[in-house]
Design an enzyme around this catalytic site. Structure first.
Site, PDB file in Angstrom:
ATOM      1  N   ILE A  27       7.166 121.087 -42.896  1.00 18.07           N
ATOM      2  CA  ILE A  27       8.053 122.225 -43.144  1.00 18.07           C
ATOM      3  C   ILE A  27       9.633 122.034 -43.297  1.00 18.07           C
ATOM      4  CG2 ILE A  27       8.247 123.049 -40.752  1.00 18.07           C
ATOM      5  CD1 ILE A  27       7.657 125.986 -42.023  1.00 18.07           C
ATOM      6  N   LYS A  28       9.982 121.159 -42.706  1.00 22.38           N
ATOM      7  CA  LYS A  28      11.324 120.474 -42.635  1.00 22.38           C
ATOM      8  C   LYS A  28      11.888 120.012 -43.783  1.00 22.38           C
ATOM      9  CE  LYS A  28      11.924 121.962 -38.150  1.00 22.38           C
ATOM     10  NZ  LYS A  28      12.819 122.585 -37.503  1.00 22.38           N
ATOM     11  N   ALA A  29      10.939 119.736 -44.772  1.00 25.26           N
ATOM     12  CA  ALA A  29      11.602 119.297 -45.971  1.00 25.26           C
ATOM     13  C   ALA A  29      12.143 120.450 -46.713  1.00 25.26           C
ATOM     14  CB  ALA A  29      10.486 118.775 -46.903  1.00 25.26           C
ATOM     15  N   ALA A  35      15.874 120.393 -45.158  1.00 21.20           N
ATOM     16  CA  ALA A  35      16.636 119.138 -45.443  1.00 21.20           C
ATOM     17  C   ALA A  35      17.045 119.429 -46.881  1.00 21.20           C
ATOM     18  CB  ALA A  35      15.635 118.013 -45.416  1.00 21.20           C
TER      19      ALA A  35
END
Length: 329
Positions: free
Chosen positions: A43-45, A48
């Site tokens: 989910i952090k993509a 980012a």
């Protein structure tokens, strides 16, 4: 390092067999950057890409090394995407960082600054603040960067569209708090009656990787707007692990049903759902399902509810430790 950023966002929505009366949908976030190895994306993509886009538009990045404190997923995303865009990256990480996450960072050429995990997450934040004061760094600042929750307003729009507006509850853990804040804002804008539930670790230390213990003070992220929440819960580690393992058992022979494929085709989704034949999710995904179970037991949620939880990352990023260590060793 070749990265296809177009695969970030528009992730699939699947129906989970969670053993509760409410209908439970999972947003499969490891389909952000599918096929990158070392457990896929996370989910952090989403944040980012968004944080780097804003920084580039403001001309903050030329000649700078991207810097962040992370327990793994944000670092993996920034390292991969940052390297693909031609930047050096450096991360403050706990010294017990899992081998899969470490391998992903090393493969992307990142520099790692390790802090003893026993000192807690605030020690990582203290160290990254020290490094950020030195010249040559651009600190992404996922805990104070407003782009973080803003990026998840898109996640909320996806959820609303994929459920045809039928979603009645969203349950997610709070690390930076960006996910539950951004998604919650979007869902409340469309229907103020949607119940937004955030959960935090009940104790420190804990095994809910990526979540931040805030119960007794310490640093509270600027990106975590608790006014968005309809309810906050505190969750112990073991119920999260139990829920994750029971999802694997319930889906031993049957894949979760694809409700909406997002930007992916069914073959790609099915190819990434399992690890060595098992449906494995990370501890915070298990934690969200555990919270749904609590809410159902208490009668807060029932068979009329449609609940969405983020499946933040895949279980093979946790090849060590008590959750999947025995199964993946």
């Amino acid at each position: 390092m070749a990265i296809d950023e177009s695969t970030v966002g528009e992730t699939p929505l699947v129906e989970l067999d969670a053993g509760v009366a409410p209908t439970v949908f999972g947003k499969v976030e490891w389909l952000n950057l599918p096929g990158v190895g070392h457990g896929g994306g996370s989910i952090k993509a989403r944040i980012a890409v968004a944080m780097l886009d804003v920084a580039e538009e403001a001309d903050h990045l030329p000649g700078k090394t991207i810097l962040e404190a992370s327990s793994g997923n944000t670092a993996r995303a920034l390292a991969r995407i940052g390297a693909a865009r031609g930047y050096e990256t450096a991360f403050v990480v706990p010294d017990d960082l899992g081998s899969g996450k470490r391998a992903a960072l090393e493969a992307a050429g990142a520099t790692l600054h390790e802090v003893p995990a026993a000192e807690g997450y605030d020690a990582l934040l203290d160290r990254v603040t020290e490094l950020a004061s030195e010249p040559g760094y651009w600190h992404a600042g996922q805990y104070e960067n407003a782009t973080n929750p803003s990026a998840h307003e898109q996640t909320g729009r996806e959820i609303w569209h994929q459920t045809d507006g039928a979603v009645t509850a969203f349950v997610a853990g709070a690390g930076t708090g960006g996910t539950v804040t951004g998604v919650g804002r979007t869902l409340h804008e469309r229907n103020p009656d949607v119940r937004v539930v955030g959960f935090e670790p009940a104790t420190e230390p804990h095994g809910l990787h990526g979540l931040k213990y805030m119960r007794e003070g310490g640093y509270h992220p600027d990106t975590y707007d608790e006014s968005v929440l309809d309810e906050k819960r505190y969750l112990a580690t073991e119920p999260a692990r139990v829920a994750a393992r029971e999802l694997a058992v319930r889906h031993a022979d049957t894949d979760p049903t694809i409700v909406d494929a997002g930007q992916h085709d069914g073959e790609t989704i099915r190819a990434t759902l399992r690890v060595d034949g098992d449906f494995l999710v990370g501890p915070t995904s298990g934690g969200a399902v555990a919270c749904v179970r609590e809410l159902a037991r208490e009668g807060v949620l029932d068979g009329a509810d449609t609940v969405v939880v983020p499946l933040c990352d895949r279980g093979d990023t946790y090849a060590e430790g008590e959750l999947w260590g025995n199964r993946l060793s």
